[in-house]
Design an enzyme around this catalytic site. Structure first.
Site, PDB file in Angstrom:
ATOM      1  N   TYR A 130       0.880  -1.168   0.000  1.00 54.81           N
ATOM      2  CA  TYR A 130       0.000   0.000   0.000  1.00 54.81           C
ATOM      3  C   TYR A 130       0.914   1.212   0.000  1.00 54.81           C
ATOM      4  O   TYR A 130       1.862   1.272   0.806  1.00 54.81           O
ATOM      5  CB  TYR A 130      -0.860   0.040   1.267  1.00 54.81           C
ATOM      6  CG  TYR A 130      -2.105  -0.798   1.212  1.00 54.81           C
ATOM      7  CD1 TYR A 130      -2.955  -0.766   0.101  1.00 54.81           C
ATOM      8  CD2 TYR A 130      -2.471  -1.597   2.292  1.00 54.81           C
ATOM      9  CE1 TYR A 130      -4.111  -1.532   0.064  1.00 54.81           C
ATOM     10  CE2 TYR A 130      -3.634  -2.357   2.262  1.00 54.81           C
ATOM     11  CZ  TYR A 130      -4.450  -2.317   1.141  1.00 54.81           C
ATOM     12  OH  TYR A 130      -5.591  -3.056   1.112  1.00 54.81           O
ATOM     13  N   THR A 156      -1.081  -2.386  -4.816  1.00 54.03           N
ATOM     14  CA  THR A 156      -2.544  -2.246  -4.805  1.00 54.03           C
ATOM     15  C   THR A 156      -2.928  -0.808  -5.104  1.00 54.03           C
ATOM     16  O   THR A 156      -2.461   0.122  -4.440  1.00 54.03           O
ATOM     17  CB  THR A 156      -3.104  -2.697  -3.439  1.00 54.03           C
ATOM     18  OG1 THR A 156      -2.777  -4.079  -3.266  1.00 54.03           O
ATOM     19  CG2 THR A 156      -4.614  -2.531  -3.376  1.00 54.03           C
ATOM     20  N   LYS A 252      -2.530  -4.391  -8.835  1.00 53.73           N
ATOM     21  CA  LYS A 252      -3.774  -4.999  -8.349  1.00 53.73           C
ATOM     22  C   LYS A 252      -4.853  -3.941  -8.123  1.00 53.73           C
ATOM     23  O   LYS A 252      -4.560  -2.859  -7.610  1.00 53.73           O
ATOM     24  CB  LYS A 252      -3.479  -5.722  -7.022  1.00 53.73           C
ATOM     25  CG  LYS A 252      -4.702  -6.285  -6.310  1.00 53.73           C
ATOM     26  CD  LYS A 252      -4.294  -7.142  -5.129  1.00 53.73           C
ATOM     27  CE  LYS A 252      -5.483  -7.748  -4.421  1.00 53.73           C
ATOM     28  NZ  LYS A 252      -6.193  -6.811  -3.562  1.00 53.73           N
TER      29      LYS A 252
END
Ligand SMILES: Cc1cc2nc3c(=O)[nH]c(=O)nc-3n(C[C@H](O)[C@H](O)[C@H](O)COP(=O)(O)O)c2cc1C
Length: 389
Positions: A130, A156, A252
């Protein structure tokens, strides 16, 4: 429970054994949970073509994901606070994945740290990042993943801010849980979980506590994470992170063909078509519904994985036959972990593998890499995100 034959069996056991706060954290979507429900419902709209009189001996579910050999194309998705679902959860899940021959992805928001998981396993795993505002922390985190031998960085992109999940706010979600009266009453019935937690030292966010400045006690940690996700993350920053990492990169959280093309342009090794299991933008389409338009835009030049809503080997087969090269499971393995620890994750993988293998055979296929649209009956309009199906 006597015999476990489905992911749903593990789900029921998990619900009985995990504290309510962490069960709710796992089993929620954002806002109305429409996307969370659609992820599952849309898989059910796709039907399978039954074929007969085909030699179904010598079947294989083996394949590759980003060039790595996998026993079946099903990776364990990054799941924050896995170590709160069961003591030492990330280590147990990583070990189960390793023994089964599928990739494990460690979340930034894990309880067991990167170093800890690396020390307790023997094969490289994937690390999910993250992007936080604290650039120095992110740089060091990437360095730690490299030092631990992680073989891919899973970046992500769909969580620059947190989609609101009502139950987490109402439950006062934290790690470790605050001992309020309702929490104590609930924990009194979850003795198995409690014994495990008493026996481990791993109860805080292991990648963060002691590594990020100003993070000491759990309360400040929750505040820190809520404030730390970087709302300014853009393609320029993604390119810099790609260069900083220098290894295999998986992007992602892509759900739109235009974003997929951007990911292709910056040279991602793979993308994960995902809506975060319905936990972020409620009202978005399911991943399986958006997959065809994304595959078409990419023209076969970038590897595509899919997650969100997979609860069986049949779902895996449908995703592969629709054109994904690999899949990820989130809740399906958490159910197993919360139900029975490492053995439960292994059980979840076995259930999915058996379903995938037998369904493949009944569809008249022997090799998972040969699956295609010819194995499916897809409703008209399914490929068109604007059509009502
Ligand atoms: C409890 C929970 C925590 C999650 N934490 C993360 C995370 O830390 N990082 C991330 O990239 N995705 C996270 N996800 C999303 C998963 O990686 C994955 O996209 C999602 O679970 C797929 O949907 P499924 O649960 O229906 O399989 C989380 C999902 C759940 C259910």
């Amino acid at each position: 429970m006597a015999v476990i034959t489905t992911i749903d069996d593990l789900h029921r056991l998990y619900r009985r054994r995990a504290p309510r706060m962490f069960y709710d954290y796992c089993e929620s979507g954002s806002w109305t949970e429409q996307t969370f429900r659609d992820n599952i419902g849309d898989f059910q709209k796709i039907r399978l073509r039954q074929r007969v009189a085909v030699d179904m001996s010598n079947r294989s579910t083996a394949s590759t994901m980003i060039g790595e050999r996998v026993a079946m194309p099903v990776a364990l998705a990054p799941v924050g606070m896995t170590g709160m679902q069961h003591a030492d959860g990330e280590i147990l899940a990583a070990r189960a994945a390793e023994a089964f021959g599928v990739p494990f992805t460690l979340s930034t928001m894990s309880i067991c740290s990167i170093e800890d998981v690396a020390a307790q396993t023997s094969k490289p795993f994937w690390f999910q990042l993250y992007v936080m505002k604290d650039e120095d922390f992110v740089r060091r985190l990437i360095g730690r993943a490299r030092d631990a031998g992680c073989s891919a960085l899973v970046l992500t992109l769909d969580l620059q801010l947190l989609g609101q999940r009502h139950k987490d706010l109402k439950n006062g979600l934290s790690a470790p849980p605050k001992l309020t009266l309702p929490v104590i009453a609930d924990l009194a019935t979850k003795w198995r979980w409690g014994l495990g937690m008493l026996a481990t030292k791993r109860r805080k966010f292991g990648n963060i506590v002691g590594h990020a400045q100003g993070v000491g006690d759990p309360a400040s940690l929750m505040a820190w994470t809520a404030e730390q996700f970087d709302p300014q993350l853009d393609w320029g920053k993604i390119e810099k992170l790609r260069d900083l990492w220098g290894g295999k990169l998986i992007l992602k959280g892509i759900l739109d063909a235009e974003d997929a093309v951007m990911a292709q342009k910056i040279g991602a090794d793979a993308i994960v078509v995902s809506n975060h299991g319905g936990r972020q933008l409620d009202g978005a389409h399911s991943s399986i519904r958006m997959l065809p338009s994304i595959l078409e835009a990419l023209g076969g030049r970038t590897e595509v994985h899919l997650d969100s809503g997979i609860r069986s080997g049949q779902d895996v087969l449908k995703a592969l036959a629709m054109g994904a090269q690999g899949t990820f499971i989130g809740r399906a393995f958490v159910y197993g972990l919360g139900a029975m620890g490492q053995a439960g994750v292994t059980k979840a993988l076995q259930v999915i593998h058996t379903e995938l293998d037998k369904t493949m055979a009944l569809c008249g296929e022997r090799d998972v890499t040969a699956l295609g649209r010819h194995n499916l009956i897809v409703p008209q309009g399914f490929d068109d995100p604007t059509a009502v199906v």
